[in-house]
Design a protein around this motif. Structure first.
Motif: not given
Length: 321
Positions: A83, A68-69, A87
């Motif tokens: 975040q 997702k990064t 991930d």
């Protein structure tokens, strides 16, 4: 007699258990059909630069998922610290993921490492791949007695030599890994077998005194660096020397020291000359110009693995046992 035998048995079990805990774990090697996750622990990156790396993995018969990064934008970083940590956490905890490949380096991994819970990872380790800023991951995980893979990152693939890419494949699939390189005039002869640790010199310097600092004693130390002022190299090397790290290691491998900078008043020595001057007093094998680091020919190194370093007049050989 029975009491003595029972005591001996308990002692033997204790020693065996302690040895098992201290033994370095090698993550399972990959096989065709396995899945590799690509994510960013530091600087931001979009999907487009990752396509060559994805194609390379698929050519080896591997499946690929992206984290997702990828595509996140938080100034220089690939999303906020939480975040990037989330991930990474999801990928190392996912049993379907057999390796995690860092997309890019730069700076930022140290900002997220303490947010990660490695409880599941310790029980079921997998390959963590990268170099440069990923040195934080290598050192932190090697301290858990788990081996990691120092090698090209996803963004490196288009410019990496075939030898660098092939060495990564061999390491991941558990094939024989050994390197023979030409002699260098600064080399110090000798042979030693020990655990290999290290990575980027600047990052190693930055984590001294933290829980991510590696244990240097009795190890073979690998170092490389990029884009530093020459006096910075001297300062970092002097710090390691004055703190006794070089006196404790059994050997040193110096990789690429690339694109170094100097001041208006020159320092007077290049990076290799600085390192040679600071390490020359130690009676251990030392290899210069090893093909690893911020260079196109960035060969894979299994950090945490036992290696044999042999330095002779004719050249250097590094064999992963």
């Amino acid at each position: 007699m029975q009491r003595i035998l029972k005591t001996l048995l308990i002692t033997l079990i204790f020693i065996t258990s302690a040895q098992a805990q201290d033994q370095m774990k090698i993550p399972p090697y990959l096989k065709k059909g396995d899945t590799v996750a690509i994510l960013a622990t530091a600087r931001k990156i979009d999907m487009a630069p990752l396509k060559p790396a994805i194609a390379l993995l698929k050519s080896w018969g591997l499946n690929v998922v992206t984290g997702k990064t990828v595509g996140l934008d938080n100034n220089q970083l690939a999303g906020a610290d939480w975040q990037r940590a989330t991930d990474f956490q999801e990928m190392i905890d996912n049993p379907a993921i057999k390796a995690v490949w860092c997309a890019k380096g730069g700076y930022g991994t140290v900002r997220m490492i303490d947010r990660v819970d490695f409880t599941k990872f310790k029980k079921n380790p997998k390959w963590i791949i990268g170099f440069s800023d990923a040195t934080v991951l290598h050192s932190h995980i090697n301290n858990m007695n788990i081996a990691t893979l120092h090698g090209i990152m996803c963004i490196s693939v288009p410019n990496a030599t075939n030898e660098a890419k092939e060495s990564l494949r061999k390491a991941l699939f558990g094939e024989t890994l050994a390197y023979t390189i030409p002699a260098h005039p600064f080399n110090k002869k000798g042979t030693v077998t020990a655990e290999l640790i290290g990575g980027n010199l600047s990052v190693l310097y930055s984590i001294l005194g933290s829980m991510s600092e590696p244990d240097y004693k009795g190890k073979i130390l690998f170092i490389e660096d990029l884009d530093e002022y020459l006096y910075h190299i001297d300062r970092m090397m002097m710090n390691l020397k004055r703190n006794g790290y070089f006196a404790n290691v059994k050997g040193i491998i110096i990789g690429g020291m690339s694109k170094m900078r100097d001041n208006d008043i020159p320092w007077g020595h290049d990076a290799l000359e600085i390192i040679q001057d600071i390490t020359k007093e130690y009676n251990i094998p030392i290899c210069f110009n090893f093909p690893a680091g911020h260079i196109h020919d960035n060969r894979a190194l299994i950090l945490g693995s036992e290696v044999t370093l042999t330095v002779t007049e004719s050249g250097t050989k590094v064999t992963f046992n």
